[in-house]
Design a protein around this motif. Structure first.
Motif, PDB file in Angstrom:
ATOM      1  N   GLY A  83     -37.544 -19.780  38.604  1.00 33.31           N
ATOM      2  CA  GLY A  83     -38.480 -18.736  38.214  1.00 33.31           C
ATOM      3  C   GLY A  83     -38.856 -17.821  39.371  1.00 33.31           C
ATOM      4  N   ILE A  84     -39.037 -18.397  40.541  1.00 31.92           N
ATOM      5  CA  ILE A  84     -39.379 -17.589  41.717  1.00 31.92           C
ATOM      6  C   ILE A  84     -38.227 -16.657  42.071  1.00 31.92           C
ATOM      7  CG2 ILE A  84     -39.832 -17.688  44.205  1.00 31.92           C
ATOM      8  CD1 ILE A  84     -41.425 -20.265  43.650  1.00 31.92           C
ATOM      9  N   LEU A  85     -36.993 -17.178  42.042  1.00 31.53           N
ATOM     10  CA  LEU A  85     -35.836 -16.364  42.409  1.00 31.53           C
ATOM     11  C   LEU A  85     -35.559 -15.267  41.383  1.00 31.53           C
ATOM     12  CD1 LEU A  85     -33.413 -19.153  43.705  1.00 31.53           C
ATOM     13  CD2 LEU A  85     -34.366 -17.282  45.063  1.00 31.53           C
ATOM     14  N   LEU A  86     -35.507 -15.654  40.094  1.00 27.76           N
ATOM     15  CA  LEU A  86     -35.105 -14.707  39.063  1.00 27.76           C
ATOM     16  C   LEU A  86     -36.210 -13.727  38.685  1.00 27.76           C
ATOM     17  CD1 LEU A  86     -33.032 -16.823  36.493  1.00 27.76           C
ATOM     18  CD2 LEU A  86     -32.258 -15.631  38.538  1.00 27.76           C
ATOM     19  N   LEU A  87     -37.447 -14.209  38.639  1.00 30.72           N
ATOM     20  CA  LEU A  87     -38.517 -13.384  38.086  1.00 30.72           C
ATOM     21  C   LEU A  87     -39.439 -12.805  39.142  1.00 30.72           C
ATOM     22  CD1 LEU A  87     -39.270 -15.636  34.991  1.00 30.72           C
ATOM     23  CD2 LEU A  87     -37.676 -13.731  35.212  1.00 30.72           C
ATOM     24  N   ALA A  88     -39.956 -13.674  40.023  1.00 27.57           N
ATOM     25  CA  ALA A  88     -40.878 -13.153  41.039  1.00 27.57           C
ATOM     26  C   ALA A  88     -40.148 -12.247  42.026  1.00 27.57           C
ATOM     27  CB  ALA A  88     -41.554 -14.311  41.767  1.00 27.57           C
ATOM     28  N   VAL A  89     -39.027 -12.724  42.575  1.00 27.70           N
ATOM     29  CA  VAL A  89     -38.316 -11.954  43.598  1.00 27.70           C
ATOM     30  C   VAL A  89     -37.445 -10.859  42.967  1.00 27.70           C
ATOM     31  CG1 VAL A  89     -36.685 -12.040  45.516  1.00 27.70           C
ATOM     32  CG2 VAL A  89     -38.319 -13.909  45.182  1.00 27.70           C
ATOM     33  N   ALA A  90     -36.517 -11.251  42.087  1.00 23.28           N
ATOM     34  CA  ALA A  90     -35.545 -10.292  41.559  1.00 23.28           C
ATOM     35  C   ALA A  90     -36.215  -9.212  40.702  1.00 23.28           C
ATOM     36  CB  ALA A  90     -34.471 -11.020  40.754  1.00 23.28           C
ATOM     37  N   ASN A  91     -36.980  -9.620  39.699  1.00 24.96           N
ATOM     38  CA  ASN A  91     -37.599  -8.620  38.838  1.00 24.96           C
ATOM     39  C   ASN A  91     -38.759  -7.914  39.513  1.00 24.96           C
ATOM     40  OD1 ASN A  91     -36.372  -8.139  36.257  1.00 24.96           O
ATOM     41  ND2 ASN A  91     -36.747 -10.277  35.777  1.00 24.96           N
ATOM     42  N   GLY A  92     -39.427  -8.604  40.434  1.00 25.68           N
ATOM     43  CA  GLY A  92     -40.459  -7.931  41.215  1.00 25.68           C
ATOM     44  C   GLY A  92     -39.870  -6.816  42.059  1.00 25.68           C
ATOM     45  N   CYS A  93     -38.747  -7.104  42.709  1.00 30.13           N
ATOM     46  CA  CYS A  93     -38.067  -6.078  43.518  1.00 30.13           C
ATOM     47  C   CYS A  93     -37.562  -4.926  42.659  1.00 30.13           C
ATOM     48  CB  CYS A  93     -36.901  -6.700  44.287  1.00 30.13           C
ATOM     49  SG  CYS A  93     -37.384  -7.718  45.702  1.00 30.13           S
ATOM     50  N   LEU A  94     -37.021  -5.241  41.478  1.00 29.96           N
ATOM     51  CA  LEU A  94     -36.536  -4.193  40.582  1.00 29.96           C
ATOM     52  C   LEU A  94     -37.672  -3.271  40.154  1.00 29.96           C
ATOM     53  CD1 LEU A  94     -34.433  -2.845  38.730  1.00 29.96           C
ATOM     54  CD2 LEU A  94     -34.977  -4.591  37.021  1.00 29.96           C
ATOM     55  N   SER A  95     -38.794  -3.856  39.755  1.00 33.06           N
ATOM     56  CA  SER A  95     -39.922  -3.049  39.288  1.00 33.06           C
ATOM     57  C   SER A  95     -40.487  -2.186  40.406  1.00 33.06           C
ATOM     58  CB  SER A  95     -41.008  -3.961  38.717  1.00 33.06           C
ATOM     59  OG  SER A  95     -40.518  -4.692  37.607  1.00 33.06           O
ATOM     60  N   LEU A  96     -40.497  -2.714  41.630  1.00 30.88           N
ATOM     61  CA  LEU A  96     -40.925  -1.904  42.773  1.00 30.88           C
ATOM     62  C   LEU A  96     -39.902  -0.818  43.085  1.00 30.88           C
ATOM     63  CD1 LEU A  96     -42.368  -4.568  45.246  1.00 30.88           C
ATOM     64  CD2 LEU A  96     -43.642  -2.730  44.134  1.00 30.88           C
ATOM     65  N   GLY A  97     -38.628  -1.176  43.041  1.00 25.17           N
ATOM     66  CA  GLY A  97     -37.570  -0.226  43.385  1.00 25.17           C
ATOM     67  C   GLY A  97     -37.536   0.977  42.468  1.00 25.17           C
ATOM     68  N   ILE A  98     -37.856   0.773  41.169  1.00 25.84           N
ATOM     69  CA  ILE A  98     -37.840   1.868  40.215  1.00 25.84           C
ATOM     70  C   ILE A  98     -38.928   2.890  40.524  1.00 25.84           C
ATOM     71  CG2 ILE A  98     -38.303   2.385  37.761  1.00 25.84           C
ATOM     72  CD1 ILE A  98     -36.666  -0.002  37.001  1.00 25.84           C
ATOM     73  N   GLN A  99     -39.897   2.506  41.363  1.00 25.37           N
ATOM     74  CA  GLN A  99     -40.913   3.476  41.778  1.00 25.37           C
ATOM     75  C   GLN A  99     -40.353   4.483  42.793  1.00 25.37           C
ATOM     76  OE1 GLN A  99     -43.835   2.927  39.999  1.00 25.37           O
ATOM     77  NE2 GLN A  99     -42.490   1.307  39.201  1.00 25.37           N
ATOM     78  N   TYR A 100     -39.225   4.145  43.427  1.00 27.80           N
ATOM     79  CA  TYR A 100     -38.656   4.992  44.476  1.00 27.80           C
ATOM     80  C   TYR A 100     -37.354   5.667  44.070  1.00 27.80           C
ATOM     81  CZ  TYR A 100     -41.950   2.504  47.497  1.00 27.80           C
ATOM     82  OH  TYR A 100     -43.090   1.981  48.062  1.00 27.80           O
ATOM     83  N   ILE A 101     -36.627   5.074  43.135  1.00 27.71           N
ATOM     84  CA  ILE A 101     -35.355   5.642  42.688  1.00 27.71           C
ATOM     85  C   ILE A 101     -35.354   5.713  41.166  1.00 27.71           C
ATOM     86  CG2 ILE A 101     -34.057   4.822  44.688  1.00 27.71           C
ATOM     87  CD1 ILE A 101     -32.998   2.538  42.977  1.00 27.71           C
ATOM     88  N   PRO A 102     -34.521   6.588  40.586  1.00 32.11           N
ATOM     89  CA  PRO A 102     -34.453   6.683  39.118  1.00 32.11           C
ATOM     90  C   PRO A 102     -33.959   5.381  38.494  1.00 32.11           C
ATOM     91  CG  PRO A 102     -33.407   8.572  40.168  1.00 32.11           C
ATOM     92  CD  PRO A 102     -33.650   7.571  41.240  1.00 32.11           C
ATOM     93  N   SER A 103     -34.373   5.140  37.251  1.00 30.40           N
ATOM     94  CA  SER A 103     -33.932   3.929  36.564  1.00 30.40           C
ATOM     95  C   SER A 103     -32.419   3.904  36.402  1.00 30.40           C
ATOM     96  CB  SER A 103     -34.619   3.822  35.200  1.00 30.40           C
ATOM     97  OG  SER A 103     -34.304   4.943  34.392  1.00 30.40           O
ATOM     98  N   GLY A 104     -31.787   5.100  36.312  1.00 36.53           N
ATOM     99  CA  GLY A 104     -30.331   5.148  36.211  1.00 36.53           C
ATOM    100  C   GLY A 104     -29.648   4.610  37.457  1.00 36.53           C
TER     101      GLY A 104
END
Length: 306
Positions: A83-104
């Motif tokens: 859960g930490i790897l897939l959700l906290a780290v991976a999806n947390g990073c994705l959700s943060l990253g979308i704030q800086y780059i387009p979802s595409g």
């Protein structure tokens, strides 16, 4: 589904296999758009935490009410690691990253996940070289992803530095996701539904204090969220987390890394189609060609999965 302590040696039912794979193909392709909607006006880590806490409690409660035995401490620890790897780290990073780059662009970078999965499984986890056909499919799929969303055509929310931050966050998330995926069949986990629930609960609990410390929110800020963010979160809870993640967890136990990795080529196609329909994004002829090329890569990887 029984607890898995080692890689699965028997072949899963083909109907079940493809039903779960199509679920991940379509539902997870839509999550890029809805994550963007969910975090347009709300802090990303907070919304991701609330999403997983709600979905995790629902799944865990359903599993217990339906008769699934309470997991052992070892199974809680194993599920927590995933859960930490897939959700906290991976999806947390994705959700943060979308704030800086387009979802595409984030969807495009998801196409790099098979590189991590196949390489890590070859070098470390499985010590198994992918077939030549699978490697050819990987190369063609990456070409298709590049054509689908050509990076130099995308405009981020900031300058070059902001884009580098976004790219770095999404890349780090993909790496964590690959490790978690390859660890899943190697850990002692409870049955699929309750395991998914634990993973979401642990992932949400890890993200919540980080959000409270770094973002301008309180524990009850969800009650101040706009309707669009709430609606998007509900969609992500039901279709992205409860259905989609449960399907992915099953596939991580029962499918080969080559076959599992194909979703990373299909998701950007779905993401771009939804972006065109609901967010006014332009789907050019080059993007259409890229989508076709990416799907050819999926077919080759699927054929070469053995």
């Amino acid at each position: 589904m029984q607890a898995i302590t080692s890689p699965v040696s028997t072949k899963p039912n083909r109907v079940t296999l493809w039903a779960n794979l199509i679920s991940v193909y379509i539902l997870w392709g839509s999550t890029y758009l809805f994550i963007h909607f969910m975090t347009e006006q709300m802090p990303p880590l907070y919304m991701v935490s609330v999403r997983y806490l709600i979905a995790g409690v629902i799944l865990y409660s359903y599993a217990r009410v339906s008769g699934t035995p309470n997991p052992t401490l070892a199974e809680w620890k194993s599920s927590g690691i995933i859960g930490i790897l897939l959700l906290a780290v991976a999806n947390g990073c994705l959700s943060l990253g979308i704030q800086y780059i387009p979802s595409g662009m984030a969807a495009l970078m998801g196409g790099l996940l098979p590189v991590y999965l196949l390489s890590l499984n070859w070098i470390s986890f499985g010590k198994k070289r992918p077939s030549n056909l699978a490697l050819a499919g990987l190369a063609i799929g990456l070409l298709g992803i590049y054509l689908l969303v050509k990076p130099d055509k995308l405009q981020g929310t900031g300058g070059v530095d902001a884009k580098l931050i976004g790219v770095g966050l999404v890349a780090a998330g993909n790496f964590a996701w690959a490790i978690g995926t390859l660890l899943t069949p190697r850990l002692s986990l409870p049955s699929g539904t309750i395991s998914s629930g634990i993973q979401m609960i642990i992932g949400g609990l890890v993200l919540m204090p980080i959000s409270l410390a770094l973002e301008p929110v309180s524990l009850f800020s969800i009650f101040d969220a706009p309707g669009k963010a709430i609606g998007s979160m509900i969609y992500l809870v039901i279709f992205g987390s409860i259905i989609g993640f449960s399907s992915y967890s099953w596939l991580a136990r029962n499918a080969t890394p080559q076959l599992l990795s194909t979703y990373a080529f299909v998701n950007p196609v779905v993401a771009m189609l939804l972006g065109t329909t609901f967010a006014g994004e332009v789907f050019s002829s080059q993007s259409f060609v890229g989508a076709v090329v990416a799907l050819v890569g999926v077919v080759l990887i699927t054929l070469g999965r053995k």
